[in-house]
Design an enzyme around this catalytic site. Structure first.
Site, mmCIF file in Angstrom:
data_model
loop_
_atom_site.group_PDB
_atom_site.id
_atom_site.type_symbol
_atom_site.label_atom_id
_atom_site.label_comp_id
_atom_site.label_asym_id
_atom_site.label_seq_id
_atom_site.Cartn_x
_atom_site.Cartn_y
_atom_site.Cartn_z
ATOM 1 N N ASP A 1 -3.154 3.708 1.960
ATOM 2 C CA ASP A 1 -2.276 3.289 3.044
ATOM 3 C C ASP A 1 -2.875 3.856 4.337
ATOM 4 O O ASP A 1 -3.763 4.705 4.296
ATOM 5 C CB ASP A 1 -0.867 3.836 2.781
ATOM 6 C CG ASP A 1 0.086 3.572 3.922
ATOM 7 O OD1 ASP A 1 0.196 2.410 4.345
ATOM 8 O OD2 ASP A 1 0.709 4.540 4.392
ATOM 9 N N ASP B 1 -0.928 4.308 8.081
ATOM 10 C CA ASP B 1 -0.018 5.136 8.876
ATOM 11 C C ASP B 1 0.755 6.104 7.986
ATOM 12 O O ASP B 1 1.384 5.686 7.005
ATOM 13 C CB ASP B 1 0.975 4.262 9.636
ATOM 14 C CG ASP B 1 0.284 3.336 10.629
ATOM 15 O OD1 ASP B 1 -0.522 3.830 11.414
ATOM 16 O OD2 ASP B 1 0.555 2.121 10.595
ATOM 17 N N ASP C 1 1.923 7.594 1.322
ATOM 18 C CA ASP C 1 2.794 8.687 1.744
ATOM 19 C C ASP C 1 4.279 8.402 1.624
ATOM 20 O O ASP C 1 5.085 9.326 1.803
ATOM 21 C CB ASP C 1 2.509 9.024 3.212
ATOM 22 C CG ASP C 1 3.003 7.919 4.139
ATOM 23 O OD1 ASP C 1 3.974 8.151 4.880
ATOM 24 O OD2 ASP C 1 2.436 6.818 4.118
#
Length: 222
Positions: free
Chosen positions: A6, A8, A165
């Site tokens: 991922d 951001d 995240d």
């Protein structure tokens, strides 16, 4: 091995850039800016969802036309909003080592394609990734597994580790049946124990060990 990331909240903290864009738009509407905490809690499911959450947080009536107008303003500014983004500690070194070891690296992000590619160029990430799948490049977005499946297919298929995240990333990995390493210092909202994951780590120094363990698991399963 494929390692898909991922963007951001995993590789970079882009919340200050998003906050600045949102503040500019909200100021024009006579509304208070978003805090960084609000921005980080709104990120993860694409720019359209972020705009909806921003409008709701500042009590802006959300009709389809109004959302489309503010979304258009947001994306137009977002494409060039790259100056405040920073890498999380250890990311640059970890990516360099994994690349040198011959792993195929992919990026799978709900961030719209143009802003994603703009921040990648700004931060020197273009040469690092073999495949990039960003928002708008396929019909769905995470946590639907299609984006991750497309990324893996374009990497050539085979054993894959997904690194993210957020709750969205954890759901994506589970839906795609791909092992998941959770970076705990990003934009997650839930306790780590409540998020499905195979590994959890708080610094990218740990990632090489996780990759070795993932490869060992795959070898044992063959």
């Amino acid at each position: 091995m494929n390692i898909v990331f991922d963007l951001d909240g995993t590789l970079i903290d882009s919340a200050p850039d998003i906050q600045a864009v949102a503040a500019d738009i909200l100021n024009g509407l006579g509304k208070a800016p978003l805090s960084l905490e609000e921005v980080r809690s709104f990120v993860g499911e694409g720019a359209g969802v972020l705009v909806s959450r921003m409008m709701n947080a500042r009590e802006i009536p959300e009709t389809p036309a109004r959302h489309a107008e503010i979304y258009g303003q947001f994306v137009a500014r977002y494409e060039s909003a790259v100056d405040l983004a920073v890498f999380y500690p250890g990311v640059v070194d970890a990516l360099a080592v994994l690349k040198a070891q011959g792993h195929r690296l992919g990026l799978c992000t709900n961030k719209p394609e143009l802003p994603a590619r703009a921040v990648m160029r700004h931060m020197g990430l273009d040469p690092v990734f073999d495949v990039v799948i960003a928002g708008g490049m396929v019909a769905s977005r995470k946590p639907d597994p299609e984006m991750l499946h497309v990324c893996i297919a374009e990497l050539g298929g085979g054993p894959t580790l997904y690194v993210g995240d957020s709750e969205t990333d954890a759901q994506t990995a589970r839906a795609a049946a791909v092992p998941f390493a959770l970076y705990t210092e990003g934009y997650r909202k839930s306790p780590v124990a409540e998020m499905p994951h195979d590994w959890a780590f708080d610094h990218f120094d740990r990632l090489q060990e996780i990759v070795r363990e993932a490869r060992a698991r795959q070898t044992a399963a063959e």
